[in-house]
Design a protein around this motif. Structure first.
Motif, PDB file in Angstrom:
ATOM      1  N   ARG A 259       2.609   0.446  -8.683  1.00 44.84           N
ATOM      2  CA  ARG A 259       1.865  -0.639  -7.976  1.00 44.84           C
ATOM      3  C   ARG A 259       1.452  -1.925  -8.809  1.00 44.84           C
ATOM      4  O   ARG A 259       1.570  -2.744  -8.160  1.00 44.84           O
ATOM      5  CB  ARG A 259       0.601   0.175  -7.454  1.00 44.84           C
ATOM      6  CG  ARG A 259      -0.042  -0.597  -6.470  1.00 44.84           C
ATOM      7  CD  ARG A 259      -1.276   0.053  -5.717  1.00 44.84           C
ATOM      8  NE  ARG A 259      -1.635  -0.646  -4.485  1.00 44.84           N
ATOM      9  CZ  ARG A 259      -2.396   0.020  -3.705  1.00 44.84           C
ATOM     10  NH1 ARG A 259      -2.713   1.161  -3.700  1.00 44.84           N
ATOM     11  NH2 ARG A 259      -3.030  -0.832  -2.614  1.00 44.84           N
TER      12      ARG A 259
ATOM     13  N   LEU B  22      -4.455   4.390  -7.375  1.00 45.21           N
ATOM     14  CA  LEU B  22      -5.490   3.442  -8.271  1.00 45.21           C
ATOM     15  C   LEU B  22      -6.064   4.304  -9.075  1.00 45.21           C
ATOM     16  O   LEU B  22      -5.876   5.422  -9.205  1.00 45.21           O
ATOM     17  CB  LEU B  22      -6.403   3.052  -7.078  1.00 45.21           C
ATOM     18  CG  LEU B  22      -5.922   2.182  -5.868  1.00 45.21           C
ATOM     19  CD1 LEU B  22      -6.861   2.234  -4.709  1.00 45.21           C
ATOM     20  CD2 LEU B  22      -5.458   1.221  -6.252  1.00 45.21           C
TER      21      LEU B  22
ATOM     22  N   TYR C 285      -6.790  -6.325  -9.330  1.00 48.18           N
ATOM     23  CA  TYR C 285      -5.774  -6.540  -8.575  1.00 48.18           C
ATOM     24  C   TYR C 285      -5.971  -8.350  -8.248  1.00 48.18           C
ATOM     25  O   TYR C 285      -4.893  -8.885  -8.109  1.00 48.18           O
ATOM     26  CB  TYR C 285      -5.531  -5.732  -7.346  1.00 48.18           C
ATOM     27  CG  TYR C 285      -4.866  -4.602  -7.781  1.00 48.18           C
ATOM     28  CD1 TYR C 285      -3.423  -4.345  -8.263  1.00 48.18           C
ATOM     29  CD2 TYR C 285      -5.509  -3.237  -7.927  1.00 48.18           C
ATOM     30  CE1 TYR C 285      -3.008  -3.107  -8.528  1.00 48.18           C
ATOM     31  CE2 TYR C 285      -5.019  -2.014  -8.519  1.00 48.18           C
ATOM     32  CZ  TYR C 285      -3.771  -2.255  -8.400  1.00 48.18           C
ATOM     33  OH  TYR C 285      -3.155  -0.844  -8.874  1.00 48.18           O
TER      34      TYR C 285
ATOM     35  N   MET D   2       0.963  -1.238   0.136  1.00 51.33           N
ATOM     36  CA  MET D   2      -0.108  -0.043   0.081  1.00 51.33           C
ATOM     37  C   MET D   2       0.719   1.098  -0.015  1.00 51.33           C
ATOM     38  O   MET D   2       1.462   1.546   1.136  1.00 51.33           O
ATOM     39  CB  MET D   2      -0.751   0.142   1.294  1.00 51.33           C
ATOM     40  CG  MET D   2      -1.691   1.113   1.343  1.00 51.33           C
ATOM     41  SD  MET D   2      -2.686   1.137   3.013  1.00 51.33           S
ATOM     42  CE  MET D   2      -3.448   2.819   2.829  1.00 51.33           C
TER      43      MET D   2
ATOM     44  N   SER E 126      -7.205   1.343  -1.004  1.00 53.47           N
ATOM     45  CA  SER E 126      -5.903   0.946  -1.292  1.00 53.47           C
ATOM     46  C   SER E 126      -5.620  -0.078  -0.192  1.00 53.47           C
ATOM     47  O   SER E 126      -4.913  -0.898  -0.623  1.00 53.47           O
ATOM     48  CB  SER E 126      -5.021   2.452  -1.013  1.00 53.47           C
ATOM     49  OG  SER E 126      -3.734   2.160  -1.411  1.00 53.47           O
TER      50      SER E 126
ATOM     51  N   ILE F 242      -2.491   7.190  -3.376  1.00 49.02           N
ATOM     52  CA  ILE F 242      -3.613   6.269  -3.629  1.00 49.02           C
ATOM     53  C   ILE F 242      -3.237   5.233  -4.686  1.00 49.02           C
ATOM     54  O   ILE F 242      -3.247   4.029  -4.502  1.00 49.02           O
ATOM     55  CB  ILE F 242      -4.924   6.835  -3.902  1.00 49.02           C
ATOM     56  CG1 ILE F 242      -5.306   7.899  -2.846  1.00 49.02           C
ATOM     57  CG2 ILE F 242      -5.850   6.082  -4.037  1.00 49.02           C
ATOM     58  CD1 ILE F 242      -5.298   7.483  -1.524  1.00 49.02           C
TER      59      ILE F 242
ATOM     60  N   THR G  76     -11.832  -2.276  -9.161  1.00 48.97           N
ATOM     61  CA  THR G  76     -10.775  -2.085  -8.777  1.00 48.97           C
ATOM     62  C   THR G  76      -9.904  -3.415  -7.894  1.00 48.97           C
ATOM     63  O   THR G  76      -8.925  -3.969  -8.206  1.00 48.97           O
ATOM     64  CB  THR G  76     -10.438  -0.980  -7.718  1.00 48.97           C
ATOM     65  OG1 THR G  76     -10.487   0.318  -8.461  1.00 48.97           O
ATOM     66  CG2 THR G  76      -8.870  -0.723  -7.075  1.00 48.97           C
TER      67      THR G  76
ATOM     68  N   VAL H  41      -6.937  -3.306  -1.215  1.00 42.65           N
ATOM     69  CA  VAL H  41      -6.029  -3.940  -2.370  1.00 42.65           C
ATOM     70  C   VAL H  41      -4.860  -4.598  -1.927  1.00 42.65           C
ATOM     71  O   VAL H  41      -4.524  -5.600  -2.303  1.00 42.65           O
ATOM     72  CB  VAL H  41      -5.780  -2.771  -3.421  1.00 42.65           C
ATOM     73  CG1 VAL H  41      -4.845  -3.358  -4.588  1.00 42.65           C
ATOM     74  CG2 VAL H  41      -7.080  -2.439  -4.157  1.00 42.65           C
TER      75      VAL H  41
ATOM     76  N   GLN I 150     -10.666   6.257   0.097  1.00 45.38           N
ATOM     77  CA  GLN I 150      -9.862   5.938  -1.054  1.00 45.38           C
ATOM     78  C   GLN I 150      -8.676   4.988  -0.372  1.00 45.38           C
ATOM     79  O   GLN I 150      -8.017   4.111  -0.741  1.00 45.38           O
ATOM     80  CB  GLN I 150      -9.294   7.049  -1.933  1.00 45.38           C
ATOM     81  CG  GLN I 150     -10.242   7.771  -2.857  1.00 45.38           C
ATOM     82  CD  GLN I 150      -9.677   8.827  -3.684  1.00 45.38           C
ATOM     83  OE1 GLN I 150      -8.423   9.391  -3.743  1.00 45.38           O
ATOM     84  NE2 GLN I 150     -10.604   9.464  -4.540  1.00 45.38           N
ATOM     85  N   ARG I 151      -8.136   5.493   0.900  1.00 47.38           N
ATOM     86  CA  ARG I 151      -6.965   5.072   1.532  1.00 47.38           C
ATOM     87  C   ARG I 151      -7.565   3.660   1.973  1.00 47.38           C
ATOM     88  O   ARG I 151      -6.645   2.623   2.012  1.00 47.38           O
ATOM     89  CB  ARG I 151      -6.523   5.895   2.451  1.00 47.38           C
ATOM     90  CG  ARG I 151      -5.874   7.146   2.004  1.00 47.38           C
ATOM     91  CD  ARG I 151      -5.032   7.801   3.272  1.00 47.38           C
ATOM     92  NE  ARG I 151      -3.784   6.765   3.612  1.00 47.38           N
ATOM     93  CZ  ARG I 151      -2.585   6.760   2.536  1.00 47.38           C
ATOM     94  NH1 ARG I 151      -2.485   7.401   1.637  1.00 47.38           N
ATOM     95  NH2 ARG I 151      -1.706   5.686   2.932  1.00 47.38           N
TER      96      ARG I 151
ATOM     97  N   SER J  30       0.029   4.426 -10.189  1.00 44.85           N
ATOM     98  CA  SER J  30      -0.427   3.083 -10.428  1.00 44.85           C
ATOM     99  C   SER J  30       0.515   2.144 -11.095  1.00 44.85           C
ATOM    100  O   SER J  30       0.296   0.843 -11.056  1.00 44.85           O
ATOM    101  CB  SER J  30      -1.950   3.283 -11.253  1.00 44.85           C
ATOM    102  OG  SER J  30      -1.417   3.943 -12.342  1.00 44.85           O
TER     103      SER J  30
END
Length: 685
Positions: free
Chosen positions: A518, A92, A105, A86, A148, A90, A101, A151, A144-145, A515
């Protein structure tokens, strides 16, 4: 690869990660200065330090997104698929929903869709996420966090690296997150590395490492550190350590840490702890394609603009380029008549030299849509041309008709008759094309005027014709326009430029948002990214090319005589070459601004050198021969040969266009592959 990593602290736990004597510097700035740390397996490790102390650089090196200058990193994991990451940003896709999303992943990590759906439900409940249909771009920063964080947990990893996981999160949820991390560590033997600005929050960590200025000041359990420094808070521990380091540094002010990072330790070849294995997964490719199509679905205006801009440019090109200018103003001094308006009453037919023939010539010029403005003073007329009120001045002497009759009779013609029978024209040649056009029209209308006069006088009209006969053209029509001559070049240039630009922007957009990093940390390969991007590119490029060809060759009837299959194949080769160059520019660029400048510079050079703005034969010899090596130049030449001359693949100009584009595509792809394989591209450091 997984190895039996021994914990040097000997606290009874096997080491998950060991960093030994890590040095990392950028030009003029040492980031890591001999840092060593150990993360025990099955524990929470809190990495604390202010911004700029080297935490992110260290994590990048652990995750395989950066190289140490010297030192070593050992990890007790087989692959990136065992890591949940993470990042602080963000990172993403704001256009995707929560469900899309997490599905994206999940597929990257090889989880089947049924298990992904179950994990989405569990994580949504645990992290109190909004419904999975919610779009990320419409959510708050804290929400949003949390997505994240979800994910990072979607594939149930062995190692969790969390950069500021509780920033902007509700305090109650923050407590639940820490409780869950502790539960996962205790029951599933997971290893967690947490960075945070909330120092006291890490009291729950098993081990904390306090970083400052590229060094690890201390590494131990929170309780031991507070006992050691005889304080009640970790903030006081950090303050004491910083004070101690500042005091020691004052004694060593003469040391250049950049030099120290380069020379104080033996320079050994460092290897990334988690190398990216070569693989290609159809499931990952499908996930990428689904993500890209969802992005396009959520951004219809952007997609429409991408498709319509080249079409609009083709329409503007055809409407604005290649047509003769109209309504050009010409100044006229005609001493044969009191006013040129009197020409309206003068017959334009017949063999009558008693009426001013200058009027017949002026009528011919008016047929070409020139606007004639009468002047009575030569100085005023010249001033009108100088002041840009007229593009030229036409002057007839008083005895023009009589002198012309004497000249045409051919018997005892005096020098003064030759002089007075001339139509004198002064032009503004600051614009070569317009000046040349007036010259051409004046000459052609003069010949036409004389031929009609000869015909009316029952003389042979062929005597008034030019002594040159233009036969039927070998290629092209009898009256080609400038637009016809460069329409193929425009399409070939667009076919190279558009994929290049789209590739650069697509990759740089993902790099800017984080992104791309990530995705690569999650185990996605550059090959999978390149293939998915190429498929989407071909989809967009096919639509662009189809509409551009309809505009250029159907709506505006530019010549297209050759084999359509060969033309489409050539355009495909040009598009592929543009994509490969765009990928190379994105790989070697360090930021979006640099990529933009490189793309603009490349495009400008392409249009200058490919023969679109001016024929190649007008270039200096050295530059012309160099331009023949460029892919866009050969595409334009080959496309022109196919579309206007109906040449085939057996002709050298045509097959050289194919070969050059294919060769450059291989060069660009090979260079990009080498750079990426050495870990020097796509944002790695």
């Amino acid at each position: 690869m997984e190895m039996n990593v021994i914990n040097p602290r000997n606290d009874g736990k096997k080491a998950a990660i060991i960093v030994k004597n890590a040095h990392k510097s950028y030009p003029g700035n040492a980031i890591l200065k001999g840092l060593s740390l150990t993360v025990p397996e099955g524990t929470i490790y809190g990495l604390l330090g202010s911004s700029g102390c080297g935490k992110s650089t260290l994590l990048n090196c652990i995750l395989g997104r950066g190289n140490l200058d010297s030192g070593r990193i050992e990890v007790n994991f087989k692959s990136k698929a065992e890591i949940g990451y993470m990042p602080q940003e963000i990172a993403l896709y704001s256009e995707l929903s929560i469900g899309e999303t997490m599905t994206f992943y999940g597929r990257i990590f090889g989880i089947d869709d049924y298990e992904i759906e179950r994990r989405i439900q569990d994580l949504t409940k645990f992290l109190e996420l909004p419904p999975k249909s919610r779009i990320l771009g419409g959510m708050s920063g804290g929400q949003q966090r949390r997505v994240s964080f979800a994910v990072a947990l979607i594939h149930n990893p062995r190692l969790l690296i969390l950069d500021e996981p509780t920033a902007g999160v509700d305090p109650l949820l923050c407590v639940r997150i820490w409780d869950t991390l502790l539960h996962m560590v205790q029951t599933e033997n997971k290893t967690v590395i947490v960075t945070t600005h909330y120092i006291e929050e890490t009291r729950q960590a098993h081990t904390i490492g306090l970083m400052r200025d590229g060094k690890l000041l201390a590494e131990d359990s929170p309780e031991q550190l507070m006992v050691q420094f005889n304080v009640e808070t970790l903030e006081d521990v950090f303050l004491a350590l910083c004070t101690k380091q500042t005091t020691e540094r004052a004694k060593l002010q003469s040391i250049d840490y950049t030099t120290l990072a380069s020379f104080s330790t033996p320079r050994e070849k460092t290897e990334r702890p988690l190398k990216q294995k070569f693989k290609f997964s159809k499931k990952v490719l499908f996930a990428l394609l689904s993500k890209n199509l969802n992005w396009m679905k959520r951004n219809p205006l952007t997609v429409l603009v991408v498709i319509l801009i080249p079409i609009l440019n083709c329409c503007l090109f055809c409407a604005c380029v290649g047509n003769d200018p109209t309504e050009l103003k010409l100044a006229v001094i005609n001493e044969e008549v009191p006013q040129i308006s009197n020409c309206e009453t003068i017959p334009l037919k017949g063999c009558n030299f008693s009426t001013p023939l200058s009027c017949r010539f002026l009528k011919k010029m008016e047929q070409k849509t020139y606007e004639l403005t009468e002047y009575y003073d030569m100085n005023e007329a010249r001033k009108a041309v100088k002041k840009n009120k007229a593009w030229g001045l036409i002057y007839f002497r008083k005895n023009f008709t009589a002198s012309l009759h004497e000249r045409l009779d051919g018997k005892n013609v005096t020098e003064i008759a030759y002089e007075l029978s001339n139509i004198q024209i002064w032009l503004d040649m600051s614009n070569q094309y317009i000046g040349g056009l007036i010259k051409r029209d004046a000459w052609s209308k003069c010949v036409e005027f004389l031929q009609e006069l000869f015909h009316d006088c029952r003389w042979s009209a062929t005597i008034a014709s030019e002594p040159i006969k233009m036969e039927k053209s070998v290629y092209g029509g009898s009256n080609p326009t400038f637009r016809h001559s460069i329409a193929s070049n425009i399409l070939a240039a667009f076919q190279f430029y558009l994929p290049m630009t789209f590739t650069i922007e697509s990759i740089m957009m993902e790099r800017t948002t984080g992104s791309l990093d990530r995705n690569l940390i999650s185990g996605m390969t550059v090959l999978e990214i390149a293939v998915s991007l190429t498929i989407i590119q071909w989809l967009v490029l096919t639509m662009q090319t189809t509409f551009m060809m309809l505009v250029l060759f159907v709506a505006y009837d530019n010549p297209l005589e050759g084999n359509l299959i060969s033309i489409i194949l050539l355009l495909g080769f040009a598009g592929g070459c543009g994509m490969s160059l765009g990928f190379l520019i994105a790989v070697i660029s360090t930021n979006e601004q640099q990529a933009t400048f490189m793309g603009i510079g490349t495009t400008f050079a392409i249009f200058l050198l490919c023969g679109t703005m001016w024929p190649l034969q007008g270039m200096p010899d050295v530059l012309r021969h160099f331009s023949y090596l460029l892919p866009a130049t050969q595409s334009a030449r080959a496309f022109e040969a196919l579309s206007a001359k109906s040449w085939t693949l057996s002709d050298s100009t045509v097959y050289e266009g194919f070969i050059t584009n294919f060769a450059w595509s291989c060069v660009f792809t090979t260079v990009s592959s080498v750079i990426v394989s050495k870990g020097k591209g796509l944002g790695t450091k």
